[in-house]
Write an enzyme that holds these catalytic residues in place. Sequence first.
Site, PDB file in Angstrom:
ATOM      1  N   LYS A  92       0.873  -1.189  -0.175  1.00 54.49           N
ATOM      2  CA  LYS A  92       0.157   0.055   0.130  1.00 54.49           C
ATOM      3  C   LYS A  92       0.865   1.132  -0.139  1.00 54.49           C
ATOM      4  O   LYS A  92       0.567   2.272  -0.655  1.00 54.49           O
ATOM      5  CB  LYS A  92      -0.943   0.085   1.204  1.00 54.49           C
ATOM      6  N   ARG A 115      11.035  -0.066  12.525  1.00 55.17           N
ATOM      7  CA  ARG A 115       9.576  -0.214  12.862  1.00 55.17           C
ATOM      8  C   ARG A 115       9.563  -1.344  13.804  1.00 55.17           C
ATOM      9  O   ARG A 115       9.974  -2.467  13.804  1.00 55.17           O
ATOM     10  CB  ARG A 115       8.602  -0.595  11.847  1.00 55.17           C
ATOM     11  N   ARG A 138     -10.004   0.733   8.058  1.00 52.95           N
ATOM     12  CA  ARG A 138      -9.435  -0.694   8.443  1.00 52.95           C
ATOM     13  C   ARG A 138     -10.742  -1.645   9.242  1.00 52.95           C
ATOM     14  O   ARG A 138     -10.223  -2.538   9.670  1.00 52.95           O
ATOM     15  CB  ARG A 138      -8.423  -0.458   9.265  1.00 52.95           C
ATOM     16  N   ARG A 156      -0.706  -8.871  13.449  1.00 52.06           N
ATOM     17  CA  ARG A 156      -1.269  -7.929  12.397  1.00 52.06           C
ATOM     18  C   ARG A 156      -1.950  -8.502  11.438  1.00 52.06           C
ATOM     19  O   ARG A 156      -3.184  -8.210  10.898  1.00 52.06           O
ATOM     20  CB  ARG A 156       0.025  -7.118  11.586  1.00 52.06           C
ATOM     21  N   ARG A 170      11.909  -6.053   5.464  1.00 50.92           N
ATOM     22  CA  ARG A 170      11.875  -4.879   5.971  1.00 50.92           C
ATOM     23  C   ARG A 170      12.361  -4.318   7.084  1.00 50.92           C
ATOM     24  O   ARG A 170      13.148  -3.626   7.556  1.00 50.92           O
ATOM     25  CB  ARG A 170      10.445  -4.282   5.640  1.00 50.92           C
TER      26      ARG A 170
HETATM   27  P1  AP5 Z   1       4.697  -1.591   2.009  1.00 51.86           P
HETATM   28  O1  AP5 Z   1       4.252  -0.767   0.606  1.00 51.86           O
HETATM   29  O2  AP5 Z   1       5.283  -1.020   3.024  1.00 51.86           O
HETATM   30  O3  AP5 Z   1       3.132  -2.238   2.338  1.00 51.86           O
HETATM   31  P2  AP5 Z   1       2.139  -1.732   3.167  1.00 51.86           P
HETATM   32  O4  AP5 Z   1       0.873  -2.301   2.706  1.00 51.86           O
HETATM   33  O5  AP5 Z   1       2.193  -0.358   3.219  1.00 51.86           O
HETATM   34  O6  AP5 Z   1       2.653  -2.505   4.517  1.00 51.86           O
HETATM   35  P3  AP5 Z   1       2.486  -1.847   6.060  1.00 51.86           P
HETATM   36  O7  AP5 Z   1       3.274  -2.842   6.907  1.00 51.86           O
HETATM   37  O8  AP5 Z   1       2.705  -0.444   6.029  1.00 51.86           O
HETATM   38  O9  AP5 Z   1       1.124  -2.180   6.340  1.00 51.86           O
HETATM   39  P4  AP5 Z   1       0.187  -1.977   7.704  1.00 51.86           P
HETATM   40  O10 AP5 Z   1      -1.048  -2.264   6.968  1.00 51.86           O
HETATM   41  O11 AP5 Z   1       0.644  -3.207   8.573  1.00 51.86           O
HETATM   42  O12 AP5 Z   1       1.035  -0.942   8.613  1.00 51.86           O
HETATM   43  P5  AP5 Z   1       0.365   0.693   8.729  1.00 51.86           P
HETATM   44  O13 AP5 Z   1       1.308   1.468   9.002  1.00 51.86           O
HETATM   45  O14 AP5 Z   1      -0.826   0.937   7.996  1.00 51.86           O
HETATM   46  O15 AP5 Z   1       5.583  -2.831   1.489  1.00 51.86           O
HETATM   47  C1  AP5 Z   1       6.150  -3.800   2.475  1.00 51.86           C
HETATM   48  C2  AP5 Z   1       7.502  -4.209   1.945  1.00 51.86           C
HETATM   49  O16 AP5 Z   1       7.268  -5.037   0.794  1.00 51.86           O
HETATM   50  C3  AP5 Z   1       8.352  -3.156   1.712  1.00 51.86           C
HETATM   51  O17 AP5 Z   1       9.779  -3.437   2.161  1.00 51.86           O
HETATM   52  C4  AP5 Z   1       8.379  -3.025   0.305  1.00 51.86           C
HETATM   53  O18 AP5 Z   1       9.720  -2.629  -0.258  1.00 51.86           O
HETATM   54  C5  AP5 Z   1       8.000  -4.315  -0.154  1.00 51.86           C
HETATM   55  N1  AP5 Z   1       7.367  -4.529  -1.585  1.00 51.86           N
HETATM   56  C6  AP5 Z   1       6.130  -3.723  -1.872  1.00 51.86           C
HETATM   57  N2  AP5 Z   1       5.879  -4.199  -2.968  1.00 51.86           N
HETATM   58  C7  AP5 Z   1       6.544  -5.218  -3.388  1.00 51.86           C
HETATM   59  C8  AP5 Z   1       6.510  -6.074  -4.610  1.00 51.86           C
HETATM   60  N3  AP5 Z   1       5.940  -5.974  -5.559  1.00 51.86           N
HETATM   61  N4  AP5 Z   1       7.506  -7.256  -4.448  1.00 51.86           N
HETATM   62  C9  AP5 Z   1       8.291  -7.178  -3.760  1.00 51.86           C
HETATM   63  N5  AP5 Z   1       8.515  -6.544  -2.418  1.00 51.86           N
HETATM   64  C10 AP5 Z   1       7.507  -5.370  -2.326  1.00 51.86           C
HETATM   65  O19 AP5 Z   1      -0.330   0.267  10.071  1.00 51.86           O
HETATM   66  C11 AP5 Z   1       0.590   0.002  11.448  1.00 51.86           C
HETATM   67  C12 AP5 Z   1      -0.200  -0.106  12.484  1.00 51.86           C
HETATM   68  O20 AP5 Z   1      -0.847   1.259  13.000  1.00 51.86           O
HETATM   69  C13 AP5 Z   1      -1.466  -1.109  12.654  1.00 51.86           C
HETATM   70  O21 AP5 Z   1      -0.761  -2.273  12.886  1.00 51.86           O
HETATM   71  C14 AP5 Z   1      -2.174  -0.310  13.811  1.00 51.86           C
HETATM   72  O22 AP5 Z   1      -1.836  -0.745  15.002  1.00 51.86           O
HETATM   73  C15 AP5 Z   1      -1.977   1.222  13.439  1.00 51.86           C
HETATM   74  N6  AP5 Z   1      -2.938   1.627  12.305  1.00 51.86           N
HETATM   75  C16 AP5 Z   1      -2.655   2.094  11.100  1.00 51.86           C
HETATM   76  N7  AP5 Z   1      -3.890   2.446  10.672  1.00 51.86           N
HETATM   77  C17 AP5 Z   1      -5.119   2.218  11.472  1.00 51.86           C
HETATM   78  C18 AP5 Z   1      -6.281   2.231  11.267  1.00 51.86           C
HETATM   79  N8  AP5 Z   1      -6.948   2.787  10.288  1.00 51.86           N
HETATM   80  N9  AP5 Z   1      -7.046   1.726  12.375  1.00 51.86           N
HETATM   81  C19 AP5 Z   1      -6.532   1.354  13.495  1.00 51.86           C
HETATM   82  N10 AP5 Z   1      -5.196   1.223  13.790  1.00 51.86           N
HETATM   83  C20 AP5 Z   1      -4.293   1.555  12.757  1.00 51.86           C
HETATM   84 MG    MG Z   2       2.387   0.988   4.770  1.00 48.40          MG
END
Ligand code: AP5
Ligand code: MG
Length: 194
Positions: free
Chosen positions: A14, A134, A89, A145, A128
């Site tokens: 994402k 992180r 979410r 997660r 990552r």
């Molecule tokens: P990346 O692009 O970072 O993927 P992502 O989907 O953004 O993954 P996240 O870890 O950020 O998702 P998340 O939903 O758990 O975290 P968030 O910050 O939203 O890619 C991941 C890796 O893969 C990278 O190294 C990238 O280079 C690699 N990659 C990408 N595409 C690739 C490809 N095609 N091929 C190979 N490699 C690839 O949330 C974190 C925490 O915050 C949550 O757990 C929760 O506690 C809280 N939170 C956030 N939003 C909310 C909400 N709305 N409600 C409640 N709690 C929330």
């Molecule tokens: Mg992300």
Amino acid sequence: MFNLILFGPPGSGKGTQSEKIVSTYQLQHISTGDLLRDEVSRHTPLGIEAKKFMDQGMLVPDEVVIGMISGKIDASPDARGFIFDGFPRTSNQAEALDKLLEFKNTTIHLVLALEVPENDLITRLVNRGITSGRSDDNEEVITKRIKEYHAKTEPVAKYYNGQGKLERVPGNNTIDQTFQLLTKHINKYLLPVA
Ligand code: AP5
Ligand code: MG
């Protein structure tokens, strides 16, 4: 105005794809994960509270997250549109976002859901974690997660499917191949900015 949700499990790409979409279509990026990490790093009361949940791989309570969104939308009154990354979410968050956008005389136009096999998600996030710093990029928290995603976030896809707005996109090709697939959908609504 064009509003897009980039949906998908942790590690589905994402954040990676949001960056490319933002620069190609000049949309305003709203990532609740980034916003929360910023609060955590500044040791604000919201950040201190949120960290307890994030470190365990649990979702932060709805009211905390929903409260952050309205101000972010208002901060960019001239935006061409918004890309929501990692939000909504839960079904509650999706309903709150619909109400908020209706109040602002706009709506969600498209929800693109990235689909990636679970093994690949874990490999990506563990890798990552070697450099990201992180607190939630270790295998134990990653597994939690993903569990939270299945329990609370997957129903959000159904919510938007019911509105006819959901498109599923394979996310396990290269970054550029995935981006091409996403643009095919977005181009039906909005042309790239040259
Ligand atoms: P990346 O692009 O970072 O993927 P992502 O989907 O953004 O993954 P996240 O870890 O950020 O998702 P998340 O939903 O758990 O975290 P968030 O910050 O939203 O890619 C991941 C890796 O893969 C990278 O190294 C990238 O280079 C690699 N990659 C990408 N595409 C690739 C490809 N095609 N091929 C190979 N490699 C690839 O949330 C974190 C925490 O915050 C949550 O757990 C929760 O506690 C809280 N939170 C956030 N939003 C909310 C909400 N709305 N409600 C409640 N709690 C929330
Ligand atoms: Mg992300």
